[in-house]
Design an enzyme around this catalytic site. Structure first.
Site, PDB file in Angstrom:
ATOM      1  N   GLU A 283       0.846  -1.193   0.000  1.00  0.00           N
ATOM      2  CA  GLU A 283       0.000   0.000   0.000  1.00  0.00           C
ATOM      3  C   GLU A 283       0.884   1.246   0.000  1.00  0.00           C
ATOM      4  O   GLU A 283       1.800   1.356   0.803  1.00  0.00           O
ATOM      5  CB  GLU A 283      -0.896  -0.020   1.243  1.00  0.00           C
ATOM      6  CG  GLU A 283      -1.658   1.274   1.513  1.00  0.00           C
ATOM      7  CD  GLU A 283      -2.517   1.719   0.343  1.00  0.00           C
ATOM      8  OE1 GLU A 283      -2.367   2.887  -0.077  1.00  0.00           O
ATOM      9  OE2 GLU A 283      -3.320   0.891  -0.151  1.00  0.00           O
TER      10      GLU A 283
ATOM     11  N   HIS B 139     -25.509  -0.456  -0.980  1.00  0.00           N
ATOM     12  CA  HIS B 139     -26.436  -0.266  -2.095  1.00  0.00           C
ATOM     13  C   HIS B 139     -27.271  -1.515  -2.364  1.00  0.00           C
ATOM     14  O   HIS B 139     -26.825  -2.644  -2.153  1.00  0.00           O
ATOM     15  CB  HIS B 139     -25.666   0.120  -3.359  1.00  0.00           C
ATOM     16  CG  HIS B 139     -25.051   1.489  -3.288  1.00  0.00           C
ATOM     17  ND1 HIS B 139     -25.811   2.625  -3.180  1.00  0.00           N
ATOM     18  CD2 HIS B 139     -23.750   1.892  -3.289  1.00  0.00           C
ATOM     19  CE1 HIS B 139     -25.011   3.683  -3.135  1.00  0.00           C
ATOM     20  NE2 HIS B 139     -23.753   3.266  -3.191  1.00  0.00           N
TER      21      HIS B 139
ATOM     22  N   VAL C 102       4.336   1.084  -5.438  1.00  0.00           N
ATOM     23  CA  VAL C 102       4.969   0.257  -6.465  1.00  0.00           C
ATOM     24  C   VAL C 102       5.441   1.150  -7.609  1.00  0.00           C
ATOM     25  O   VAL C 102       4.683   1.976  -8.126  1.00  0.00           O
ATOM     26  CB  VAL C 102       3.978  -0.809  -6.981  1.00  0.00           C
ATOM     27  CG1 VAL C 102       4.586  -1.584  -8.153  1.00  0.00           C
ATOM     28  CG2 VAL C 102       3.596  -1.764  -5.850  1.00  0.00           C
TER      29      VAL C 102
ATOM     30  N   ILE D 105     -12.780  -0.245 -10.328  1.00  0.00           N
ATOM     31  CA  ILE D 105     -13.634  -0.660  -9.219  1.00  0.00           C
ATOM     32  C   ILE D 105     -13.988   0.572  -8.387  1.00  0.00           C
ATOM     33  O   ILE D 105     -13.156   1.101  -7.646  1.00  0.00           O
ATOM     34  CB  ILE D 105     -12.954  -1.716  -8.330  1.00  0.00           C
ATOM     35  CG1 ILE D 105     -12.396  -2.861  -9.179  1.00  0.00           C
ATOM     36  CG2 ILE D 105     -13.944  -2.222  -7.286  1.00  0.00           C
ATOM     37  CD1 ILE D 105     -13.428  -3.698  -9.894  1.00  0.00           C
ATOM     38  N   GLU D 106     -15.194   1.051  -8.551  1.00  0.00           N
ATOM     39  CA  GLU D 106     -15.705   2.176  -7.752  1.00  0.00           C
ATOM     40  C   GLU D 106     -17.061   1.752  -7.205  1.00  0.00           C
ATOM     41  O   GLU D 106     -17.271   0.587  -6.935  1.00  0.00           O
ATOM     42  CB  GLU D 106     -15.744   3.460  -8.604  1.00  0.00           C
ATOM     43  CG  GLU D 106     -16.312   3.302  -9.999  1.00  0.00           C
ATOM     44  CD  GLU D 106     -17.619   4.054 -10.189  1.00  0.00           C
ATOM     45  OE1 GLU D 106     -17.984   4.863  -9.332  1.00  0.00           O
ATOM     46  OE2 GLU D 106     -18.278   3.819 -11.211  1.00  0.00           O
ATOM     47  N   SER D 107     -17.982   2.670  -7.027  1.00  0.00           N
ATOM     48  CA  SER D 107     -19.295   2.299  -6.513  1.00  0.00           C
ATOM     49  C   SER D 107     -19.955   1.274  -7.435  1.00  0.00           C
ATOM     50  O   SER D 107     -19.930   1.440  -8.656  1.00  0.00           O
ATOM     51  CB  SER D 107     -20.175   3.541  -6.413  1.00  0.00           C
ATOM     52  OG  SER D 107     -21.420   3.234  -5.860  1.00  0.00           O
TER      53      SER D 107
ATOM     54  N   CYS E 190     -11.247  12.675  23.836  1.00  0.00           N
ATOM     55  CA  CYS E 190     -12.073  13.373  22.842  1.00  0.00           C
ATOM     56  C   CYS E 190     -13.413  13.702  23.499  1.00  0.00           C
ATOM     57  O   CYS E 190     -14.243  12.814  23.718  1.00  0.00           O
ATOM     58  CB  CYS E 190     -12.275  12.500  21.607  1.00  0.00           C
ATOM     59  SG  CYS E 190     -13.376  13.205  20.358  1.00  0.00           S
TER      60      CYS E 190
ATOM     61  N   CYS F 247      -8.578  17.636  20.963  1.00  0.00           N
ATOM     62  CA  CYS F 247      -7.903  16.370  21.276  1.00  0.00           C
ATOM     63  C   CYS F 247      -6.724  15.996  20.379  1.00  0.00           C
ATOM     64  O   CYS F 247      -5.970  15.082  20.725  1.00  0.00           O
ATOM     65  CB  CYS F 247      -8.917  15.224  21.276  1.00  0.00           C
ATOM     66  SG  CYS F 247      -9.731  14.943  19.687  1.00  0.00           S
TER      67      CYS F 247
END
Length: 484
Positions: A34, A52, A173, A343-345, A407, A449
């Site tokens: 990542e 959804h 990468v 790859i989205e919604s 907090c 905080c």
């Protein structure tokens, strides 16, 4: 001597983390690369948090299949991973005859996709279901719901880690080569060897696809800006309220309650070329206020506590803005690669169905041996404020850190923050703690905080104050002393 992975996954958004978890069901050595300092720093953490139903996607498409499949299983998934979830239903409202035509069209499409319970309702029923919603009529989608996208992505990644997956953050990468049947994946930090590569890089999926030798794809960045409203606004809304879809199935500004009690107004939709452009703009925010008041009648400017944006990586026909279906592919000419592009919604809803399809492509080439030690369950951080007074007392007696509120807006204790700081993924950023506990998410947005959280990170991780980052690489909390 470097160890060679069986599977190396590029990207740890919600889909990459789901893929890691799904592969961990089998006896494989799995790694995740990542480029950010935590999971869900981009698209997966910048969305409406909606489960959804699947009524706006072309019948037979991967989008439709994964949405309906992911929607149906989410009670089980949320229980296994200890992820807050509410099946609220969704209202898709209309004002005009054209809107009614749209609702009827997408009701029929949803039913063809297997979405259950879709219903056209009149204004009286609409107001009974949610008096905050605008509109003269609506389509009710009872299977829709809301979840926390941060918590869900973190839960998937943590469960994968608990089942043996290695995560490597700050590892963008930069090159991929295949030699003697082994891929050498070079990052800004190191080189990793693997038999298989899974490209789940989201906004950077075309970049990785090209490195792997699969070219020809074009991503369009569709940016959406949002307002986050105070929890006092959340008392007025019971379910997401969307406008009737346009002819392409897209939605304009909508109002969405969060599982934590706030309200989201947005998103806008703007085509952009810069996938790092997370700024917000006054003209767009002005339009959000105007459009948001149509969806959510109690909307007041004084309830706004934050604005932010997200970017969706839509796969498009080159030179146009025509969007295409998800790509989940394995090509014989590029061995041992599973390529996911665009790859989205509804990627949040369909993350696990997408992961299962990814593993199925692997199975076409290799036998998989089940991991008998795989545990699908993950326990999240205890929410102190939701406990009874008796339980709170017991917690404080066992650990005095639960008696110290860090907090104030969200009533998050030092005990919860300490648990988050020592998370199994090793994340040390302020937003990493925020995404695991809700610190800084209240009315003051961290004004009280943030410095205290930073101090806890310093103490627990033996770090210098100048080394603690807010979210991404280079986002230092402090650059030096104000005075000696």
């Amino acid at each position: 001597m470097k160890q060679t992975y069986d599977v190396l996954i590029v990207g740890s958004g919600v889909v990459g983390s789901a893929i890691a978890r799904e592969f961990s069901r089998y006896k494989l050595k799995i790694g995740v690369l990542e480029k950010e300092l935590d999971v869900c720093c981009e698209t997966s953490g910048r969305n409406s948090g909606v489960l959804h139903a699947g009524f706006t996607y072309k019948t037979g498409s991967l989008r439709a299949q994964c949405a309906v499949e992911g929607n149906a299983e989410f009670e089980k998934v949320s229980e296994e991973l200890d992820v807050p979830f509410k099946r609220t239903g969704k209202l898709v409202i209309g004002f005009t005859d054209k809107d009614m035509e749209s609702l009827l069209k997408y009701k029929a499409l949803g039913e063809a996709n297997g979405v259950k319970g879709l219903e056209i309702i009149d204004k009286k029923r609409l107001q009974e279901l949610d008096s905050s919603a605008g509109g003269e009529f609506a389509m009710l989608a009872p299977s829709s719901g809301i979840l926390n996208p941060f918590t869900y992505t973190v839960a998937l990644a943590e469960n994968a880690k608990q089942n043996g997956v290695n995560f490597y953050f700050n590892n963008e990468v930069i090159d991929i080569k295949r030699e003697n049947g082994i891929y050498k994946v070079k990052t800004v930090k190191d080189t990793y060897e693997t038999r298989w590569v899974v490209n789940s890089a989201g906004l950077n999926s075309v970049v990785i696809s090209n490195m792997l030798g699969i070219d020809g794809y074009t991503l369009g960045g569709f940016k959406g800006e949002y307002f986050l409203l105070d929890k006092k606004a959340g008392k007025h809304i019971s379910m997401p309220v969307y406008p009737a879809p346009d002819e392409k199935g897209g939605f304009a500004t909508h109002a969405t309650p969060t599982v934590d009690g706030n309200v989201l107004i947005g998103p806008s939709s703007e085509f952009i070329e810069d996938f790092e452009d997370y700024g917000v703009t006054q003209p767009v925010l002005d339009d959000l206020i105007k459009d948001g008041m149509k969806m959510f009648k109690p909307f007041k400017k004084e309830d706004i506590i934050r604005s932010f944006s997200g970017i969706r990586p839509k796969l498009i026909v080159k030179g146009t803005r025509q969007t295409l279906d998800f790509v989940i592919e394995r090509r014989n000419e590029v061995p041992n690669v599973i390529n996911l592009v665009g790859i989205e919604s509804p990627g949040l809803t369909g993350a696990l169905p997408i992961a299962r399809r990814t593993v199925a492509l692997f199975k076409e080439k290799e036998e998989l041996i089940p991991n008998e030690k795989f545990n699908p369950r993950r326990k999240g951080i205890l929410n102190f404020s939701e406990q009874s007074n008796e339980v709170k007392k017991e917690l404080i007696e066992k650990d005095s850190n639960y008696g110290e509120i860090i907090c104030r807006c969200e009533c998050i204790t030092k005990g919860e923050i300490l648990e988050a700081v020592h998370n199994c993924l090793g994340v040390e950023t302020v937003t990493g703690i925020k995404n695991r506990t809700r610190v800084t998410m209240g009315r003051c947005q961290g004004g009280y905080c943030e410095t205290r959280i930073t101090e806890i990170i310093n103490e627990e991780k033996n770090k210098n104050k100048e080394d603690v980052m807010y979210s991404r690489v280079g986002s230092y909390m402090f650059e030096g002393k104000v005075r000696d």
